[in-house]
Design a protein around this motif. Structure first.
Motif, short mmCIF file in Angstrom:
data_model
loop_
_atom_site.label_atom_id
_atom_site.label_comp_id
_atom_site.label_asym_id
_atom_site.label_seq_id
_atom_site.Cartn_x
_atom_site.Cartn_y
_atom_site.Cartn_z
N ASP A 24 0.71 -1.17 0.07
CA ASP A 24 0.05 0.01 0.00
C ASP A 24 0.90 1.41 -0.08
N GLY A 25 2.29 0.94 -0.25
CA GLY A 25 3.24 2.24 -0.19
C GLY A 25 3.24 3.08 1.25
N SER A 26 2.83 2.28 2.19
CA SER A 26 2.79 3.06 3.58
C SER A 26 4.20 2.99 3.96
N THR A 27 4.65 4.39 4.61
CA THR A 27 6.04 4.16 5.23
C THR A 27 6.06 4.58 6.76
N TYR A 28 7.15 4.52 7.37
CA TYR A 28 7.23 5.06 8.57
C TYR A 28 8.81 5.64 8.73
N TYR A 29 8.91 6.60 9.38
CA TYR A 29 10.13 7.34 9.56
C TYR A 29 10.22 7.51 11.23
N ALA A 30 11.33 7.25 11.78
CA ALA A 30 11.64 7.78 13.14
C ALA A 30 11.89 9.38 13.17
N ASP A 31 11.58 9.89 14.25
CA ASP A 31 11.67 11.51 14.38
C ASP A 31 13.07 11.97 13.68
N SER A 32 13.95 11.22 14.09
CA SER A 32 15.26 11.36 13.75
C SER A 32 15.74 11.28 12.39
N ALA A 33 14.95 10.45 11.52
CA ALA A 33 15.11 10.33 10.30
C ALA A 33 14.30 11.16 9.39
N LYS A 34 13.30 11.75 9.78
CA LYS A 34 12.23 12.53 9.04
C LYS A 34 13.15 13.58 8.32
N GLY A 35 12.92 13.72 7.00
CA GLY A 35 13.34 15.00 6.41
C GLY A 35 14.79 14.71 5.97
N ARG A 36 15.41 13.84 6.32
CA ARG A 36 16.81 13.47 5.88
C ARG A 36 16.93 11.93 4.94
N PHE A 37 16.39 11.19 5.63
CA PHE A 37 16.12 9.60 5.10
C PHE A 37 15.01 9.37 4.17
N THR A 38 15.30 8.50 3.38
CA THR A 38 13.93 7.99 2.53
C THR A 38 14.09 6.81 2.13
N ILE A 39 13.16 6.15 2.41
CA ILE A 39 13.23 4.59 1.90
C ILE A 39 12.44 4.40 0.72
N SER A 40 13.01 3.49 0.09
CA SER A 40 12.28 3.06 -1.31
C SER A 40 12.72 1.68 -1.72
N SER A 41 12.16 1.28 -3.03
CA SER A 41 12.35 0.06 -3.36
C SER A 41 12.49 -0.09 -5.00
N ASP A 42 13.34 -1.03 -5.51
CA ASP A 42 13.42 -1.13 -6.97
C ASP A 42 12.16 -1.56 -7.42
#
Length: 125
Positions: free
Chosen positions: A55-73
């Motif tokens: 469903d394309g849902s994602t989660y980011y820890a507060d420490s990662a928000k705005g700096r980290f991006t998760i994706s898949s091929d």
């Protein structure tokens, strides 16, 4: 058998970027949540990010928000964690993990069934 292989760690200066890769076999991305976790010396394992391809849902820890991006091929065999604006406090061993049958994305390590070996990320100041 489910196998997860994490790679892409290294030494980078503060402000730099790294892209971690998690290659998975033996599971279907459409039926699993893939998470990234990290553990620094003397600290508990921390959930960094997660994604569910179904469903394309994602989660980011507060420490990662705005700096980290998760994706898949497109083939849905590899999950990436793009890490920008790295800070010394991001230094840790990073792990990818997978869990099936979870209908939401979570940063709780105890929920995950399968783990890859870690990859070291070191950010120098």
């Amino acid at each position: 058998d489910v196998q997860l292989q994490a790679s892409g760690g290294g030494l980078v200066q503060a402000g730099g970027s790294l892209r971690l890769s998690c290659t998975a076999s033996g599971l279907s991305f459409d039926e699993t949540a893939i998470g990234w976790f990290r553990q620094a010396p003397g600290k508990e394992r921390e959930g960094v990010s997660c994604m569910r391809s179904s469903d394309g849902s994602t989660y980011y820890a507060d420490s990662a928000k705005g700096r980290f991006t998760i994706s898949s091929d497109n083939a849905k065999t590899t999950v990436y964690l793009q890490m920008n604006s790295l800070k010394p406090e991001d230094t840790a061993v990073y792990y990818c993990a997978a869990v099936g049958g979870l209908n939401y994305c979570s940063g709780i390590a105890e929920l995950y069934d399968y783990w890859g070996q870690g990859t070291q990320v070191t950010v120098s100041s």
